[in-house]
Design an enzyme around this catalytic site. Structure first.
Site, PDB file in Angstrom:
ATOM      1  N   HIS A  19       1.682  13.595  -6.747  1.00  0.00           N
ATOM      2  CA  HIS A  19      -0.090  14.091  -6.630  1.00  0.00           C
ATOM      3  C   HIS A  19      -0.562  14.886  -7.716  1.00  0.00           C
ATOM      4  O   HIS A  19      -1.857  14.740  -8.825  1.00  0.00           O
ATOM      5  CB  HIS A  19      -0.343  13.927  -5.217  1.00  0.00           C
ATOM      6  N   LYS A  43      -4.237   5.752   9.003  1.00  0.00           N
ATOM      7  CA  LYS A  43      -3.508   6.561   9.122  1.00  0.00           C
ATOM      8  C   LYS A  43      -4.001   8.156  10.490  1.00  0.00           C
ATOM      9  O   LYS A  43      -5.257   8.668   9.608  1.00  0.00           O
ATOM     10  CB  LYS A  43      -3.495   7.582   7.277  1.00  0.00           C
ATOM     11  N   ARG A  92       1.856   3.164  -8.160  1.00  0.00           N
ATOM     12  CA  ARG A  92       2.906   3.369  -8.381  1.00  0.00           C
ATOM     13  C   ARG A  92       3.679   1.917  -8.050  1.00  0.00           C
ATOM     14  O   ARG A  92       5.034   1.792  -7.545  1.00  0.00           O
ATOM     15  CB  ARG A  92       3.565   3.943  -6.620  1.00  0.00           C
ATOM     16  N   SER A 129       4.032  10.849   0.080  1.00  0.00           N
ATOM     17  CA  SER A 129       4.052  11.779   1.338  1.00  0.00           C
ATOM     18  C   SER A 129       4.154  11.483   2.416  1.00  0.00           C
ATOM     19  O   SER A 129       4.836  11.662   3.442  1.00  0.00           O
ATOM     20  CB  SER A 129       1.858  11.977   1.801  1.00  0.00           C
TER      21      SER A 129
HETATM   22  O1  PNS Z   1      -4.171   8.644  -0.035  1.00  0.00           O
HETATM   23  P1  PNS Z   1      -4.749   8.173   0.283  1.00  0.00           P
HETATM   24  O2  PNS Z   1      -4.350   7.615   2.009  1.00  0.00           O
HETATM   25  O3  PNS Z   1      -4.645   6.587  -0.569  1.00  0.00           O
HETATM   26  O4  PNS Z   1      -6.518   7.994   0.034  1.00  0.00           O
HETATM   27  C1  PNS Z   1      -7.818   6.903   1.153  1.00  0.00           C
HETATM   28  C2  PNS Z   1      -8.796   7.610   0.924  1.00  0.00           C
HETATM   29  C3  PNS Z   1      -8.561   8.850   1.507  1.00  0.00           C
HETATM   30  C4  PNS Z   1      -9.481   8.198  -0.706  1.00  0.00           C
HETATM   31  C5  PNS Z   1      -8.978   6.836   1.521  1.00  0.00           C
HETATM   32  O5  PNS Z   1      -9.603   6.753   3.002  1.00  0.00           O
HETATM   33  C6  PNS Z   1     -11.053   7.226   1.605  1.00  0.00           C
HETATM   34  O6  PNS Z   1     -11.809   7.512   0.375  1.00  0.00           O
HETATM   35  N1  PNS Z   1     -11.597   7.986   2.828  1.00  0.00           N
HETATM   36  C7  PNS Z   1     -13.109   8.611   2.737  1.00  0.00           C
HETATM   37  C8  PNS Z   1     -14.185   7.598   3.458  1.00  0.00           C
HETATM   38  C9  PNS Z   1     -14.629   5.866   2.811  1.00  0.00           C
HETATM   39  O7  PNS Z   1     -14.659   6.772   1.541  1.00  0.00           O
HETATM   40  N2  PNS Z   1     -13.823   5.304   2.776  1.00  0.00           N
HETATM   41  C10 PNS Z   1     -13.615   4.243   1.822  1.00  0.00           C
HETATM   42  C11 PNS Z   1     -13.007   3.614   0.496  1.00  0.00           C
HETATM   43  S1  PNS Z   1     -13.404   2.789   0.175  1.00  0.00           S
END
Ligand code: PNS
Length: 165
Positions: A19, A43, A92, A129
């Protein structure tokens, strides 16, 4: 730091050296970066958001263009409020793309903001992670993948009975 930032979003549970490589590269491309620590509804997090933010802040002290903030609601609204110029994510390979592409399209439809994907450096292509937590949970050494403060936070979380999903 002024100017429209790029947003590097993620769960960062915990932040890995992979990251941090993406955050550094985003800073050198865009100058100003806001790392958005969000909640991934799919998650169950190990570390509280405030801990994840503090751990990233400690890792980016040498990067003057980088700030860190929690994403409390929709990422799209967070980006709009900041006047973000782009969303940046590391990829990735194909599996990440399958997960990221729909989010990039939805965020574009909601806000007009483009997502820019950076190919993960080969050194970090296998690091996630989830894998780091799995190794740490069983007492393995994760120093090659995370900062010393993150390693300690993981050890602490598992000593206190944290679980990984
Ligand atoms: O590291 P990750 O788990 O791929 O991150 C995912 C994350 C946190 C970026 C995504 O779940 C997110 O943007 N969450 C905030 C809520 C939201 O906007 N959800 C719709 C995404 S299109």
């Amino acid at each position: 730091m002024t100017g429209r930032p790029a947003v590097v979003p993620g769960s960062f549970d915990p932040v890995t050296l992979g990251h941090l490589d993406v955050i550094r590269r985003a800073e050198s491309l865009f100058g100003r970066v806001v790392v958005g620590v969000g909640v991934n509804g799919a998650k169950q997090a190990l570390l509280p958001v405030a801990t994840r933010v503090a751990l990233i802040e400690a890792c980016v002290r040498d990067l003057p263009g980088v700030e860190v903030a929690p994403v409390l609601g929709l990422l799209a609204e967070f980006c709009q409020d900041l006047g973000a110029v782009a969303i940046v994510k590391g990829l990735r390979g194909g599996q990440d793309l399958g997960h990221e592409e729909p989010m990039a399209l939805v965020n574009k439809e909601l806000t007009g903001i483009e997502t820019v994907f950076l190919a993960a450096a080969p050194t970090w292509g296998h690091v996630s992670s989830t894998l780091v937590k799995e190794v740490a949970r069983h007492g393995g050494d994760v120093s090659a993948y995370v900062s010393p403060a993150v390693r300690d936070a993981l050890m602490n979380a598992f000593e206190q009975g944290g679980d990984v999903r």
